[in-house]
Design an enzyme around this catalytic site. Structure first.
Site, PDB file in Angstrom:
ATOM      1  CG  ASP A  38      -6.677  -0.370   6.537  1.00 38.12           C
ATOM      2  OD1 ASP A  38      -5.472  -0.697   6.499  1.00 38.12           O
ATOM      3  OD2 ASP A  38      -7.068   0.792   6.358  1.00 38.12           O
ATOM      4  NE  ARG A  86     -23.019  20.626 -10.871  1.00 36.35           N
ATOM      5  CZ  ARG A  86     -23.885  20.983  -9.932  1.00 36.35           C
ATOM      6  NH1 ARG A  86     -25.166  20.623 -10.048  1.00 36.35           N
ATOM      7  NH2 ARG A  86     -23.510  21.700  -8.880  1.00 36.35           N
ATOM      8  CG  ASP A 118     -14.434   0.231  10.931  1.00 35.11           C
ATOM      9  OD1 ASP A 118     -15.164   0.884  10.158  1.00 35.11           O
ATOM     10  OD2 ASP A 118     -13.313   0.628  11.306  1.00 35.11           O
ATOM     11  CG  ASN A 178     -12.557   5.141   4.280  1.00 33.48           C
ATOM     12  OD1 ASN A 178     -12.962   3.993   4.355  1.00 33.48           O
ATOM     13  ND2 ASN A 178     -13.128   6.133   4.943  1.00 33.48           N
ATOM     14  CG  HIS A 184     -12.483   3.034   8.195  1.00 31.46           C
ATOM     15  ND1 HIS A 184     -12.245   2.471   9.417  1.00 31.46           N
ATOM     16  CD2 HIS A 184     -11.285   3.486   7.742  1.00 31.46           C
ATOM     17  CE1 HIS A 184     -10.958   2.567   9.703  1.00 31.46           C
ATOM     18  NE2 HIS A 184     -10.349   3.180   8.705  1.00 31.46           N
ATOM     19  CB  ALA A 234      -2.605   6.406   8.567  1.00 30.14           C
ATOM     20  CD  GLU A 247      -2.835   1.193   2.389  1.00 33.10           C
ATOM     21  OE1 GLU A 247      -3.827   1.948   2.344  1.00 33.10           O
ATOM     22  OE2 GLU A 247      -2.538   0.519   3.392  1.00 33.10           O
ATOM     23  CG  LEU A 285     -10.867   6.940  10.847  1.00 30.98           C
ATOM     24  CD1 LEU A 285     -11.943   6.532   9.855  1.00 30.98           C
ATOM     25  CD2 LEU A 285     -11.095   6.279  12.194  1.00 30.98           C
TER      26      LEU A 285
END
Length: 410
Positions: free
Chosen positions: A295, A248, A269, A240, A272, A161, A150, A330
């Site tokens: 995650d 639009r 959860d 997220n 999120h 994060a 990631e 988060l």
């Protein structure tokens, strides 16, 4: 009977006495078998049948499990998990790999991708090295199926994060080195498709059999569609850290929801994404294009506190919700797969069968592993869960081996 029975010839052989789970609702690709049974032998699903089908002749020592009208599901496959039990895959030792995979196995995860965060090149290479070494030996708990990178090729505007110090455009030479040294280990990589060189990098990922994923991105609708034309097939934690849907200006969310080529992750959860938004996503995408993920970060399974980190950034966990100390974003989650599954049924309103597909079959298919895991079929690895009638996790088997569940899951 309520579905298709498949069986192999003969009874259990060798040292594995086998396990017969009986009197449960068996969720198969062809439907749910009411009052059915599953026979596990030699690490595989040997046979599945209904109440009227003859059961295998069990040998001495075989375990017989009363399903008590509960549910038998395939083990969960989590393609986005950073850690748990106090440890992070970014620096985990073999013993810490064991702790992370034991924790998630106790909550129903039987296969997962060790997921990185944005970091310097040498740290990412070290993640590959340690994960590859761990995968080369027998794994006692949830099976590591590969690595999900990631980052670090994301957009600083939507960093979430991710550590902004190490964000940069895609580096093709890094990927070529990684796949040369650790072939087959990287299964999925998340990047921002609008960044310089990203479209070519997406093509390169696809050529190497790695799933290209969009995330932490400022991409427009048109840029996501263009990326899908080049091979983009996945979106991390949909809604997220991406451009939102506007009537639009559909943005990344609109492209993910409307393009059937893209599989959408979701973190169910309750923090999120609102359950109503998940309900809309599942109705639009269907069970075959939505993937449940945790995650989860190192704080999963741990008490509240302010002594956690994610990608080198300080994290505070309060009431089970992890946020960065600076900025309050988060920071991953403390979710487990059994809780995500339960939330989908109880709060979002999908069926047990559809939630199971999103947690098991769809991610397994996306990783190219649908032939061996992800569904209850004769010949597949015996990654099996027993839930009671209230969807609480009661038993876990990985490769036919019993794993102690965490108890009543929430």
């Amino acid at each position: 009977m309520g579905g298709r029975a498949e069986r192999t010839a003969g009874g259990p052989q060798g040292r594995d006495a086998g396990t017969l789970i009986d009197g449960a609702r068996i969720v198969t690709p062809w439907g749910t078998i009411e009052g059915g049974w599953v026979w596990l032998s030699e690490g595989a699903i040997a046979a599945i049948g209904g109440a009227s089908d003859p059961k295998p002749l069990a040998s001495d020592g075989a375990e017989r499990v009363n399903g008590a009208g509960g549910w038998v599901l395939p083990g969960f496959v989590d393609v986005h998990v950073h850690g748990g039990a106090g440890y992070d895959f970014m620096e985990a030792s073999p013993e810490e790999f064991d702790a992370i995979t034991r924790f998630h196995a106790s909550h129903g995860t039987t296969g997962l991708l060790a997921t990185s965060l944005t970091a310097p090149r040498d740290e990412l290479t070290a993640v590959l090295a340690r994960t590859s070494e761990y995968m080369a030996k027998p794994m006692p708990y949830a099976q590591i199926l590969g690595v999900h990178f990631e980052g670090p090729f994301v957009n600083v505007k939507w960093k979430g994060a991710q550590n902004p110090e190490y964000i940069l455009p895609p580096q093709a030479e890094w990927l070529e080195e990684w796949v040369s040294r650790y072939p087959g280990v990287i299964k999925l990589q998340t990047l921002a498709p609008e960044t310089d060189g990203a479209l070519d990098y997406i093509e390169l990922l696809a050529r190497h059999g790695i799933v290209p994923s969009a995330g932490h991105t400022d991409a427009t609708y048109e840029q996501i569609v263009a990326a899908a034309d080049r091979g983009l097939r996945h979106a991390v934690h949909t809604f997220n850290a991406m451009t939102p849907l506007h009537h639009r200006n559909p943005g990344t969310v609109g492209a993910v929801m409307s393009d059937d080529r893209i599989v959408a992750e979701v973190i169910a959860d309750g923090h999120h994404v609102h359950p109503a938004a998940i309900r809309i996503l599942t109705r639009v995408k269907g069970r075959d294009n939505v993937v449940l993920v945790t995650d989860a970060m190192s704080a999963a399974g741990m008490p509240d506190g302010d002594n956690y980190e994610l990608g080198g950034l300080p994290v505070v966990m309060k009431c089970g919700v992890a946020r960065l100390k600076e900025g309050d974003s988060l920071a991953g989650s403390t979710l487990t797969m059994i809780a995500a599954f339960q939330n989908m049924v109880r709060k979002v309103g999908v069926s047990v069968e559809d939630a199971s597909r999103m947690a098991s079959a769809t991610p397994a298919r996306e990783l190219g592993l649908g032939g061996s895991i992800g569904s209850l079929e004769a010949g597949k690895r015996a990654d099996v869960l027993l839930l009671d009638a209230d969807l609480e996790l009661r038993r876990v088997w990985i490769g036919g081996r019993p794993i102690e569940p965490a108890g009543t899951a929430g």
